[in-house]
Design a protein around this motif. Sequence first.
Motif, mmCIF file in Angstrom:
data_model
loop_
_atom_site.group_PDB
_atom_site.id
_atom_site.type_symbol
_atom_site.label_atom_id
_atom_site.label_comp_id
_atom_site.label_asym_id
_atom_site.label_seq_id
_atom_site.Cartn_x
_atom_site.Cartn_y
_atom_site.Cartn_z
ATOM 1 N N LEU A 88 -6.827 -12.867 -49.393
ATOM 2 C CA LEU A 88 -5.414 -12.800 -49.133
ATOM 3 C C LEU A 88 -4.398 -12.775 -50.238
ATOM 4 N N ASP A 89 -5.001 -13.341 -51.307
ATOM 5 C CA ASP A 89 -4.415 -13.696 -52.449
ATOM 6 C C ASP A 89 -3.063 -14.847 -52.170
ATOM 7 N N ILE A 90 -3.602 -15.977 -51.212
ATOM 8 C CA ILE A 90 -2.663 -17.007 -51.084
ATOM 9 C C ILE A 90 -3.157 -18.399 -51.546
ATOM 10 N N GLU A 91 -2.423 -19.132 -51.717
ATOM 11 C CA GLU A 91 -2.868 -20.487 -52.121
ATOM 12 C C GLU A 91 -2.609 -21.547 -51.246
ATOM 13 N N ALA A 92 -3.406 -22.701 -50.736
ATOM 14 C CA ALA A 92 -2.952 -23.679 -49.985
ATOM 15 C C ALA A 92 -2.125 -24.523 -50.700
ATOM 16 N N PRO A 93 -1.214 -24.976 -49.893
ATOM 17 C CA PRO A 93 -0.260 -26.295 -50.458
ATOM 18 C C PRO A 93 -0.939 -27.689 -51.068
ATOM 19 N N LYS A 94 -0.644 -28.121 -52.192
ATOM 20 C CA LYS A 94 -1.057 -29.127 -52.862
ATOM 21 C C LYS A 94 -1.446 -30.328 -52.055
ATOM 22 N N ARG A 95 -0.741 -30.732 -51.316
ATOM 23 C CA ARG A 95 -1.144 -31.677 -50.227
ATOM 24 C C ARG A 95 -2.692 -31.346 -49.591
ATOM 25 N N SER A 96 -2.489 -30.101 -48.935
ATOM 26 C CA SER A 96 -3.873 -29.827 -48.358
ATOM 27 C C SER A 96 -5.108 -29.674 -49.258
ATOM 28 N N GLN A 97 -4.646 -29.348 -50.326
ATOM 29 C CA GLN A 97 -5.811 -29.228 -51.469
ATOM 30 C C GLN A 97 -6.354 -30.715 -51.641
ATOM 31 N N TYR A 98 -5.577 -31.754 -51.778
ATOM 32 C CA TYR A 98 -5.977 -33.162 -52.030
ATOM 33 C C TYR A 98 -6.647 -33.561 -50.745
ATOM 34 N N ILE A 99 -6.204 -33.105 -49.512
ATOM 35 C CA ILE A 99 -6.795 -33.631 -47.993
ATOM 36 C C ILE A 99 -8.138 -32.950 -48.286
ATOM 37 N N ARG A 100 -8.383 -31.814 -48.523
ATOM 38 C CA ARG A 100 -9.658 -31.126 -48.785
ATOM 39 C C ARG A 100 -10.677 -31.881 -49.573
ATOM 40 N N ILE A 101 -10.263 -32.182 -50.796
ATOM 41 C CA ILE A 101 -10.896 -33.039 -51.738
ATOM 42 C C ILE A 101 -11.344 -34.190 -51.156
ATOM 43 N N ILE A 102 -10.557 -34.815 -50.547
ATOM 44 C CA ILE A 102 -11.018 -36.313 -49.886
ATOM 45 C C ILE A 102 -11.854 -36.089 -48.922
ATOM 46 N N LEU A 103 -11.644 -35.132 -47.940
ATOM 47 C CA LEU A 103 -12.858 -35.036 -46.950
ATOM 48 C C LEU A 103 -14.092 -34.415 -47.335
ATOM 49 N N GLY A 159 -5.581 -21.280 -45.357
ATOM 50 C CA GLY A 159 -3.972 -21.657 -45.909
ATOM 51 C C GLY A 159 -3.809 -23.148 -45.785
ATOM 52 N N GLY A 160 -4.726 -23.794 -45.389
ATOM 53 C CA GLY A 160 -4.367 -25.367 -45.318
ATOM 54 C C GLY A 160 -5.421 -26.198 -44.409
ATOM 55 N N VAL A 161 -5.000 -27.053 -43.946
ATOM 56 C CA VAL A 161 -5.978 -27.858 -42.974
ATOM 57 C C VAL A 161 -5.254 -28.092 -41.591
ATOM 58 N N ALA A 162 -5.975 -28.481 -40.511
ATOM 59 C CA ALA A 162 -5.544 -28.282 -39.076
ATOM 60 C C ALA A 162 -4.233 -29.211 -38.895
ATOM 61 N N GLU A 284 3.558 -30.145 -47.263
ATOM 62 C CA GLU A 284 3.057 -29.437 -46.152
ATOM 63 C C GLU A 284 1.495 -29.531 -46.362
ATOM 64 N N PHE A 285 0.970 -29.617 -45.054
ATOM 65 C CA PHE A 285 -0.519 -29.656 -44.936
ATOM 66 C C PHE A 285 -1.193 -28.170 -44.609
ATOM 67 N N ILE A 286 -0.237 -27.202 -44.562
ATOM 68 C CA ILE A 286 -0.773 -25.730 -44.184
ATOM 69 C C ILE A 286 0.444 -24.837 -44.821
ATOM 70 N N ALA A 287 -0.054 -23.843 -45.569
ATOM 71 C CA ALA A 287 1.132 -23.073 -45.933
ATOM 72 C C ALA A 287 1.977 -22.356 -45.068
ATOM 73 N N ASP A 288 3.066 -22.140 -45.325
ATOM 74 C CA ASP A 288 4.267 -21.603 -44.526
ATOM 75 C C ASP A 288 3.979 -19.936 -44.749
ATOM 76 N N ILE A 289 3.167 -19.390 -44.160
ATOM 77 C CA ILE A 289 2.893 -17.898 -44.352
ATOM 78 C C ILE A 289 2.513 -17.335 -42.661
ATOM 79 N N PRO A 290 3.597 -17.161 -42.086
ATOM 80 C CA PRO A 290 3.407 -16.929 -40.655
ATOM 81 C C PRO A 290 2.372 -15.626 -40.350
ATOM 82 N N ASP A 291 2.171 -14.831 -40.821
ATOM 83 C CA ASP A 291 1.561 -13.689 -40.682
ATOM 84 C C ASP A 291 -0.106 -14.131 -40.662
#
Lengths: 392, 169
Positions: A88-103, A159-162, A284-291
């Motif tokens: 989709l060529d999108i990126e998850a927000p920084k916070r969610s990337q860190y949450i992903r790393i931790i988990l 686009g992020g986490v739940a 944000e924990f998930i990207a704001d890309i509504p579609d």
Amino acid sequence: MTATTQQVMTINMGPQHPSTHGVLRLILELDGETVVKSTPHIGFLHRGIEKLAEHKTYHQFITLTDRLDYLAPMSNNLGYALAVEKLLDIEAPKRSQYIRIILCELTRISSHLLWLATHALDIGAMTVFFYCFRERETLNDIFEMVAGARMNLSYVRIGGVARDLPDGFAEKAREFVNAFPGRLREYETLLTKNKIWLMRTKDVGIISAEDAINYGLSGPSIRGSGVKWDIRKSEPYSSYNEMDFIVPVGKNGDVYDRYLVRIEEMRQSNEIVRQAVDTLPKGEFIADIPDVALPQKVNLKKSMESLIHHFKIVTDGICPPVGEVYVCVEAPKGELGYYIISDGTKNPYRIKIRPPSFVNLEGLQKMIEGHLLADVVAVIGSLDIVLGEIDR
Amino acid sequence: MAEMSAIGKKLKETFPDAVTGMKTFRGELTVSINKDYIGKVAEFLCNDDESDFGYLSDLCGVDKSRLDNSNAFEVVYHLYSLRHNHRVRLKVEIPASNPSIKTVTNVWKTADWHEREAYDMFGIIFEGHPNLERILTPEGFEGYPLRKDYPLKGRQPASLREVYRKGEE
């Protein structure tokens, strides 16, 4: 390897043998106690996940990825989410990337703990099993706190986490991170210089670096042979380049070196979790890309538009552009790759999963040729296979 | 990126007839290869100093029939170089009426099980493969499940009970 006597015996090991870690069946040809040839039979757990994927929407498939390597569901979720995000060529927000790393790193520790527990148990060191499961319990509590489930987390979203980390997570994670190095030392006092352990693992199941590459091994299994290759370093994803950690490697490529590599990896993962928790960015924990990305749950009751977007994504799915991507992540077992072909509709046209255990198990035949029957158990343990992702 | 297209160019210069197309999507290079050259191209990419693709990440089949009505299969190779840290994707199209292609197990040993899986799922024949047998599906399984014309619910007996009932009669 050719037999020295004329009495080659063929025996069946598995699929219910406890040391085959699931449902692996080996046909062993033995000359006395020496393995002349081994033929793994797999597929007992085949559920056709790749076929199912072609009939699911991109979001629905996330839950199936949990069922691949069920000991490290976060890595599976993440690899898939990254592949769809690349499509989709999108990126998850920084916070969610860190949450992903931790988990992800916590699941790596959890997966390695289960490996250590069962590997030691297979060789006869029973105590380690109980210690490892004590720590796994703490980790499972943390997972439950974050994702609501203990095993199949399905916590990553495209686009992020739940949802955001719950209150009190940082304290709980720090508590674990501070206690864990001491626990690791405990395991090491039990094993690392234990004479029986050394006799069972040293110079057993050796594979050279060249062979390891040619056989396509990855993860700790290839690093044990001295190949310094970790996808978190070579092709950093999800902000791993901002983390400070080293990649441990072995020398001889035997069972003992693979053991040492995994132990050190747990220590490094622990440090990564510490860094990520300390420097967790706000946002944000998930990207704001509504579609394409699901709206935050709290907004559903407040905003009509969020509700509509949520409804459209759940019922219609998302339609990435026509194209194909291959994305791989460093799962606890090695290179986990997702190859997705999109034809522009809501269902993926084809998803190929490149499971690390499948390829690592292929190297088994090379490693145990000429070794004793009892070593087979040690070598299988050192490869850390999970049949869920081998059979898919 | 620049380096990636250099690999494609070099491949094109060395085997002018082999490369039938090149495409970059999301920074990933895909090179389409003529079926007859796959053995030579694989050997070249593995041993050439500049490309040095000593690691075969993945090999899989794709049924293209619903993608572009071409009635063809594709074998897709994902290569990686540990030394240069770069990746390339090779694609070889083969007709569905005669789905056979030369094996690459002589170049990368890891291709063994991948090719068996592609055979199991798509019925693609890999010529020269040391042991081309089904790998994931059970013994006696019929059909190739990942082909697009294979139904999701399968074609095997609906349940074991049915098999047992037949045995009783």
